[in-house]
Design a protein around this motif. Sequence first.
Motif, PDB file in Angstrom:
ATOM      1  N   ALA A  42       0.843  -1.209  -0.124  1.00 40.93           N
ATOM      2  CA  ALA A  42      -0.016  -0.103   0.141  1.00 40.93           C
ATOM      3  C   ALA A  42       0.888   1.125   0.140  1.00 40.93           C
ATOM      4  CB  ALA A  42      -1.015   0.061   1.193  1.00 40.93           C
ATOM      5  N   PHE A  43       0.277   2.243  -0.395  1.00 40.43           N
ATOM      6  CA  PHE A  43       0.871   3.485  -0.313  1.00 40.43           C
ATOM      7  C   PHE A  43      -0.019   4.945  -0.326  1.00 40.43           C
ATOM      8  CE2 PHE A  43      -0.053   3.251  -4.843  1.00 40.43           C
ATOM      9  CZ  PHE A  43      -0.608   4.470  -5.227  1.00 40.43           C
ATOM     10  N   ALA A  44       0.495   5.865   0.219  1.00 40.23           N
ATOM     11  CA  ALA A  44      -0.305   7.339   0.303  1.00 40.23           C
ATOM     12  C   ALA A  44       0.739   8.293  -0.142  1.00 40.23           C
ATOM     13  CB  ALA A  44      -0.845   7.529   1.658  1.00 40.23           C
ATOM     14  N   LEU A  45       0.113   8.967  -1.154  1.00 40.63           N
ATOM     15  CA  LEU A  45       0.845  10.048  -1.627  1.00 40.63           C
ATOM     16  C   LEU A  45       0.264  11.455  -0.964  1.00 40.63           C
ATOM     17  CD1 LEU A  45       3.285  10.608  -3.734  1.00 40.63           C
ATOM     18  CD2 LEU A  45       1.207  10.874  -5.513  1.00 40.63           C
ATOM     19  N   ALA A  50       1.428  25.371   2.960  1.00 43.92           N
ATOM     20  CA  ALA A  50       1.154  26.503   3.840  1.00 43.92           C
ATOM     21  C   ALA A  50       0.324  25.906   4.891  1.00 43.92           C
ATOM     22  CB  ALA A  50       0.300  27.308   2.888  1.00 43.92           C
ATOM     23  N   GLY A  51       0.601  24.905   5.688  1.00 37.76           N
ATOM     24  CA  GLY A  51       0.111  24.382   6.781  1.00 37.76           C
ATOM     25  C   GLY A  51      -1.041  23.499   6.588  1.00 37.76           C
ATOM     26  N   GLU A  52      -1.410  23.017   5.191  1.00 39.31           N
ATOM     27  CA  GLU A  52      -2.213  22.115   4.975  1.00 39.31           C
ATOM     28  C   GLU A  52      -1.871  20.873   4.170  1.00 39.31           C
ATOM     29  OE1 GLU A  52      -6.505  24.827   4.657  1.00 39.31           O
ATOM     30  OE2 GLU A  52      -5.351  24.215   2.734  1.00 39.31           O
ATOM     31  N   ALA A  53      -2.350  19.835   4.699  1.00 38.48           N
ATOM     32  CA  ALA A  53      -1.928  18.534   3.926  1.00 38.48           C
ATOM     33  C   ALA A  53      -2.916  18.079   2.973  1.00 38.48           C
ATOM     34  CB  ALA A  53      -1.473  17.331   4.947  1.00 38.48           C
ATOM     35  N   GLU A  54      -2.765  17.705   1.969  1.00 37.96           N
ATOM     36  CA  GLU A  54      -3.867  17.168   0.937  1.00 37.96           C
ATOM     37  C   GLU A  54      -3.204  15.538   0.725  1.00 37.96           C
ATOM     38  OE1 GLU A  54      -5.750  17.614  -3.285  1.00 37.96           O
ATOM     39  OE2 GLU A  54      -4.047  18.895  -2.836  1.00 37.96           O
ATOM     40  N   LEU A  55      -4.312  14.828   0.816  1.00 33.51           N
ATOM     41  CA  LEU A  55      -3.784  13.255   0.569  1.00 33.51           C
ATOM     42  C   LEU A  55      -4.493  13.239  -0.809  1.00 33.51           C
ATOM     43  CD1 LEU A  55      -3.055  10.427   1.317  1.00 33.51           C
ATOM     44  CD2 LEU A  55      -5.414  10.132   1.985  1.00 33.51           C
ATOM     45  N   LEU A  56      -3.363  13.064  -1.778  1.00 34.75           N
ATOM     46  CA  LEU A  56      -3.721  13.023  -3.148  1.00 34.75           C
ATOM     47  C   LEU A  56      -4.429  11.481  -3.750  1.00 34.75           C
ATOM     48  CD1 LEU A  56      -0.366  14.590  -4.318  1.00 34.75           C
ATOM     49  CD2 LEU A  56      -2.603  15.626  -4.100  1.00 34.75           C
ATOM     50  N   THR A  57      -3.551  10.614  -2.904  1.00 28.14           N
ATOM     51  CA  THR A  57      -4.298   9.153  -3.139  1.00 28.14           C
ATOM     52  C   THR A  57      -3.595   8.310  -2.226  1.00 28.14           C
ATOM     53  OG1 THR A  57      -5.097   7.438  -4.863  1.00 28.14           O
ATOM     54  CG2 THR A  57      -2.463   8.311  -4.959  1.00 28.14           C
ATOM     55  N   LEU A  58      -4.281   7.065  -1.926  1.00 29.15           N
ATOM     56  CA  LEU A  58      -4.029   6.244  -1.206  1.00 29.15           C
ATOM     57  C   LEU A  58      -4.414   4.908  -1.770  1.00 29.15           C
ATOM     58  CD1 LEU A  58      -4.574   5.867   2.975  1.00 29.15           C
ATOM     59  CD2 LEU A  58      -5.041   4.029   1.356  1.00 29.15           C
ATOM     60  N   ALA A  59      -3.789   3.825  -2.080  1.00 25.04           N
ATOM     61  CA  ALA A  59      -3.990   2.573  -2.561  1.00 25.04           C
ATOM     62  C   ALA A  59      -3.468   1.468  -1.753  1.00 25.04           C
ATOM     63  CB  ALA A  59      -3.704   2.767  -3.978  1.00 25.04           C
ATOM     64  N   ALA A  86       2.163  20.509   8.679  1.00 25.43           N
ATOM     65  CA  ALA A  86       0.801  20.685   8.269  1.00 25.43           C
ATOM     66  C   ALA A  86      -0.129  20.463   9.841  1.00 25.43           C
ATOM     67  CB  ALA A  86       0.365  19.538   7.494  1.00 25.43           C
ATOM     68  N   GLU A  87      -1.032  21.241   9.862  1.00 24.57           N
ATOM     69  CA  GLU A  87      -1.727  21.507  10.824  1.00 24.57           C
ATOM     70  C   GLU A  87      -3.288  20.701  10.697  1.00 24.57           C
ATOM     71  OE1 GLU A  87      -2.236  25.407  12.321  1.00 24.57           O
ATOM     72  OE2 GLU A  87      -0.084  25.476  12.822  1.00 24.57           O
ATOM     73  N   THR A  88      -3.490  20.493   9.288  1.00 20.56           N
ATOM     74  CA  THR A  88      -4.720  20.081   9.019  1.00 20.56           C
ATOM     75  C   THR A  88      -4.633  19.278   7.760  1.00 20.56           C
ATOM     76  OG1 THR A  88      -5.563  21.829   7.537  1.00 20.56           O
ATOM     77  CG2 THR A  88      -6.465  22.062   9.749  1.00 20.56           C
ATOM     78  N   SER A  89      -5.550  18.172   7.659  1.00 19.07           N
ATOM     79  CA  SER A  89      -5.501  17.424   6.609  1.00 19.07           C
ATOM     80  C   SER A  89      -6.768  17.229   5.677  1.00 19.07           C
ATOM     81  CB  SER A  89      -4.828  16.009   6.872  1.00 19.07           C
ATOM     82  OG  SER A  89      -4.993  14.865   5.573  1.00 19.07           O
ATOM     83  N   PHE A  90      -6.758  17.441   4.415  1.00 20.03           N
ATOM     84  CA  PHE A  90      -7.964  17.243   3.635  1.00 20.03           C
ATOM     85  C   PHE A  90      -7.859  16.122   2.434  1.00 20.03           C
ATOM     86  CE2 PHE A  90      -5.725  20.568   1.782  1.00 20.03           C
ATOM     87  CZ  PHE A  90      -6.192  20.426   0.271  1.00 20.03           C
ATOM     88  N   LEU A  91      -8.969  15.614   1.962  1.00 23.88           N
ATOM     89  CA  LEU A  91      -8.971  14.716   0.730  1.00 23.88           C
ATOM     90  C   LEU A  91     -10.226  14.765   0.314  1.00 23.88           C
ATOM     91  CD1 LEU A  91     -10.692  11.826   2.009  1.00 23.88           C
ATOM     92  CD2 LEU A  91      -8.675  11.828   3.454  1.00 23.88           C
ATOM     93  N   ASP A  92     -10.439  14.207  -0.631  1.00 23.48           N
ATOM     94  CA  ASP A  92     -11.796  13.950  -1.573  1.00 23.48           C
ATOM     95  C   ASP A  92     -11.865  12.489  -1.723  1.00 23.48           C
ATOM     96  OD1 ASP A  92     -11.448  13.547  -4.465  1.00 23.48           O
ATOM     97  OD2 ASP A  92     -10.329  15.391  -4.174  1.00 23.48           O
ATOM     98  N   VAL A  93     -13.119  11.851  -1.930  1.00 23.46           N
ATOM     99  CA  VAL A  93     -13.258  10.531  -1.910  1.00 23.46           C
ATOM    100  C   VAL A  93     -14.726  10.208  -2.498  1.00 23.46           C
ATOM    101  CG1 VAL A  93     -14.161  10.076   0.401  1.00 23.46           C
ATOM    102  CG2 VAL A  93     -13.205   8.244  -0.589  1.00 23.46           C
ATOM    103  N   ALA A  94     -14.812   9.361  -3.429  1.00 23.19           N
ATOM    104  CA  ALA A  94     -16.021   9.027  -3.914  1.00 23.19           C
ATOM    105  C   ALA A  94     -17.023   8.537  -3.163  1.00 23.19           C
ATOM    106  CB  ALA A  94     -15.875   7.844  -5.097  1.00 23.19           C
ATOM    107  N   GLU A  95     -18.312   8.929  -3.239  1.00 26.09           N
ATOM    108  CA  GLU A  95     -19.238   8.795  -1.836  1.00 26.09           C
ATOM    109  C   GLU A  95     -19.576   7.476  -2.080  1.00 26.09           C
ATOM    110  OE1 GLU A  95     -22.927  10.893  -2.225  1.00 26.09           O
ATOM    111  OE2 GLU A  95     -23.311  10.583  -4.459  1.00 26.09           O
ATOM    112  N   ASN A  96     -19.235   6.600  -3.065  1.00 29.32           N
ATOM    113  CA  ASN A  96     -19.521   5.238  -3.211  1.00 29.32           C
ATOM    114  C   ASN A  96     -18.497   4.222  -2.730  1.00 29.32           C
ATOM    115  OD1 ASN A  96     -18.250   5.521  -5.526  1.00 29.32           O
ATOM    116  ND2 ASN A  96     -19.467   4.405  -6.812  1.00 29.32           N
TER     117      ASN A  96
END
Length: 147
Positions: A42-45, A50-59, A86-96
């Motif tokens: 597995a991996f996470a990219l 500017a203090g924010e982390a974005e999870l680009l993908t995790l597989a 980073a103080e916060t992390s955000f991501l997007d994910v398909a609702e299904n």
Amino acid sequence: MTDEELARIHRAAFSAQRPWTASEFQSLQQSPHVFLVCSDHAFALGRVIAGEAELLTLATEPVFQGQGQGRSVLEQYHATARTRGAETSFLDVAENNLAALHLYRTAGYDQTAKRPGYYRQPDGSTVAALLLARSLISGWSKSTPES
């Protein structure tokens, strides 16, 4: 993990979406803001700006899903993001994507927004993206006022 291995795992894990190519992984990793954390299967990219982390993908390779590999790389991603400021992390994910939603929610992520029709499915239909976020600061919670 090589760019080809990343692309292979991503292709296996994301059969309902267009997988990323080895050249896309290579290009992303050329940025000084982008970082990669891996386990054997597995991996996470992610990226920190500017203090924010974005999870680009995790597989996670499908045969190893449900065995803690995704959780492990998500925890490594959080730790690495914190060391990069980073103080916060955000991501997007398909609702299904119910397995991913379970992983992120149990890791402390909450939904902050929704993008209707964001992801195109193999049959041409679309599914919404859920935007999720969480704090990376120890002891902070949404109910704790910021000082």
